[in-house]
Design a protein around this motif. Sequence first.
Motif, PDB file in Angstrom:
ATOM      1  N   ALA A 117       0.874  -1.174   0.000  1.00 36.62           N
ATOM      2  CA  ALA A 117       0.000   0.000   0.000  1.00 36.62           C
ATOM      3  C   ALA A 117       0.910   1.221   0.000  1.00 36.62           C
ATOM      4  O   ALA A 117       1.947   1.224   0.655  1.00 36.62           O
ATOM      5  CB  ALA A 117      -0.873  -0.007   1.244  1.00 36.62           C
ATOM      6  N   ALA A 118       0.531   2.239  -0.751  1.00 35.13           N
ATOM      7  CA  ALA A 118       1.402   3.421  -0.838  1.00 35.13           C
ATOM      8  C   ALA A 118       0.564   4.679  -1.004  1.00 35.13           C
ATOM      9  O   ALA A 118      -0.581   4.635  -1.468  1.00 35.13           O
ATOM     10  CB  ALA A 118       2.358   3.275  -2.022  1.00 35.13           C
ATOM     11  N   GLY A 119       1.160   5.789  -0.619  1.00 35.89           N
ATOM     12  CA  GLY A 119       0.518   7.080  -0.825  1.00 35.89           C
ATOM     13  C   GLY A 119       0.890   7.609  -2.201  1.00 35.89           C
ATOM     14  O   GLY A 119       2.054   7.554  -2.599  1.00 35.89           O
ATOM     15  N   LEU A 196       2.760   8.848   8.785  1.00 38.51           N
ATOM     16  CA  LEU A 196       2.639   9.313   7.407  1.00 38.51           C
ATOM     17  C   LEU A 196       3.414  10.635   7.313  1.00 38.51           C
ATOM     18  O   LEU A 196       3.863  11.169   8.320  1.00 38.51           O
ATOM     19  CB  LEU A 196       1.171   9.487   7.031  1.00 38.51           C
ATOM     20  N   GLU A 197       3.558  11.143   6.092  1.00 42.15           N
ATOM     21  CA  GLU A 197       4.444  12.284   5.905  1.00 42.15           C
ATOM     22  C   GLU A 197       3.734  13.612   6.146  1.00 42.15           C
ATOM     23  O   GLU A 197       2.516  13.724   6.026  1.00 42.15           O
ATOM     24  CB  GLU A 197       5.008  12.268   4.473  1.00 42.15           C
ATOM     25  N   TYR A 202       5.999  15.442   1.730  1.00 42.10           N
ATOM     26  CA  TYR A 202       5.427  14.997   0.446  1.00 42.10           C
ATOM     27  C   TYR A 202       5.949  15.875  -0.684  1.00 42.10           C
ATOM     28  O   TYR A 202       6.308  15.388  -1.755  1.00 42.10           O
ATOM     29  CB  TYR A 202       3.893  15.048   0.472  1.00 42.10           C
ATOM     30  N   VAL A 213       4.760   6.782  -2.170  1.00 44.23           N
ATOM     31  CA  VAL A 213       5.608   6.585  -0.989  1.00 44.23           C
ATOM     32  C   VAL A 213       4.995   5.529  -0.084  1.00 44.23           C
ATOM     33  O   VAL A 213       3.788   5.475   0.102  1.00 44.23           O
ATOM     34  CB  VAL A 213       5.826   7.927  -0.234  1.00 44.23           C
ATOM     35  N   GLY A 214       5.862   4.686   0.464  1.00 43.66           N
ATOM     36  CA  GLY A 214       5.405   3.642   1.372  1.00 43.66           C
ATOM     37  C   GLY A 214       6.524   3.210   2.296  1.00 43.66           C
ATOM     38  O   GLY A 214       7.622   3.785   2.281  1.00 43.66           O
ATOM     39  N   MET A 215       6.236   2.197   3.106  1.00 40.35           N
ATOM     40  CA  MET A 215       7.177   1.826   4.174  1.00 40.35           C
ATOM     41  C   MET A 215       7.752   0.417   4.004  1.00 40.35           C
ATOM     42  O   MET A 215       8.206  -0.184   4.973  1.00 40.35           O
ATOM     43  CB  MET A 215       6.460   1.925   5.528  1.00 40.35           C
ATOM     44  N   THR A 238      -3.389   4.114  -1.769  1.00 39.84           N
ATOM     45  CA  THR A 238      -4.442   4.113  -0.761  1.00 39.84           C
ATOM     46  C   THR A 238      -4.815   5.515  -0.286  1.00 39.84           C
ATOM     47  O   THR A 238      -5.819   5.695   0.392  1.00 39.84           O
ATOM     48  CB  THR A 238      -4.021   3.292   0.470  1.00 39.84           C
ATOM     49  N   ASP A 239      -3.993   6.504  -0.599  1.00 38.89           N
ATOM     50  CA  ASP A 239      -4.332   7.884  -0.226  1.00 38.89           C
ATOM     51  C   ASP A 239      -3.632   8.846  -1.177  1.00 38.89           C
ATOM     52  O   ASP A 239      -2.623   8.509  -1.795  1.00 38.89           O
ATOM     53  CB  ASP A 239      -3.964   8.180   1.234  1.00 38.89           C
ATOM     54  N   CYS A 241      -1.605  12.082  -1.753  1.00 39.42           N
ATOM     55  CA  CYS A 241      -0.671  12.866  -0.939  1.00 39.42           C
ATOM     56  C   CYS A 241      -0.249  14.116  -1.690  1.00 39.42           C
ATOM     57  O   CYS A 241       0.903  14.238  -2.114  1.00 39.42           O
ATOM     58  CB  CYS A 241       0.538  12.016  -0.587  1.00 39.42           C
ATOM     59  N   VAL A 254      -6.912   3.684   4.598  1.00 37.11           N
ATOM     60  CA  VAL A 254      -5.885   2.963   3.839  1.00 37.11           C
ATOM     61  C   VAL A 254      -6.356   1.535   3.560  1.00 37.11           C
ATOM     62  O   VAL A 254      -6.304   1.036   2.429  1.00 37.11           O
ATOM     63  CB  VAL A 254      -4.539   2.967   4.610  1.00 37.11           C
TER      64      VAL A 254
END
Length: 278
Positions: A117-119, A196-197, A202, A213-215, A238-239, A241, A254
């Motif tokens: 999952a990533a922004g 989150l950032e 961002y 961006v993700g983790m 999922t979002d 940014c 998310v």
Amino acid sequence: MQDLATYRAHVNEATEFLREKVGGDARIGLILGTGLGKLAEEIEAATIIHYGDIPHFPISTVESHHGRLLSGKLGGVPVLAMQGRFHLYEGYDGRQITFPVRVMKQLGVETLLVSNAAGGMNPLFRRGDLMLLTDHINLQGVNPLTGPNADEWGPRFPDMSEPYDRGLRDIAEQAALNRAIRLQQGVYLAVEGPNLETRAEYRFLRTIGADAVGMSTVPEVIVGNHMGMRCMAISVITDECFPDSLEPVSMEDVLAAAAEAEPSLTAIMRAVVEEIGK
Ligand code: HPA
């Protein structure tokens, strides 16, 4: 960090344990991320092994992640699938996070298919879109290959000119086209998390060339490349940014977006597995 000899011995023990349980037929490994574990339900005749039962395996601490390894067939092709992965923000180091990738390779896996999952930071991306990774930026501050190199596993200075295999990307693109699924493409940037950032972050991450961006994912793909595996990864956006119109995001949002995109992601992954397994 654990010394390399101990780490390698642990990888070998986990490999031998799993070889007994699941054999060594699978040439394809899957890593299923946040809210994307349902693909696992499509794996037929799966042998399910909880991470806690595998010697030296880390254990998922994130609620949205199952912690199970599945061995079975997807579209008739033998696969090994991790339902739930490990992240730096859980407190694991780079080597622990990538332990399962080392084990999969030793079991005979040659191709690694990863989801996350990533922004989305690219303004053309929308929540619920899928993004095929074309490249990545590692901003996690650590690298799973630091410390002495295990030369049997791979080179000291692995090439990263194409971490995401061109051929696999072509297959994924074609699979999406055939199913009229919109598949964005772009650069994934990995941060450590868990927060989150900020808007300023961002803006910065977009400016340096990232689309999402993700983790996760980057450590596994670095190790996959180190071991000569072909890698492919798809993010669920999922979002959104966008720094100038940023809305608060909850983990529920998310997960809901990941769940919505899951059928399309599953269809593409399945098609890629079937194509490679031909
Ligand atoms: N940032 C980092 N990781 C994420 C995000 C995000 O906006 N969305 C989902 N995972």
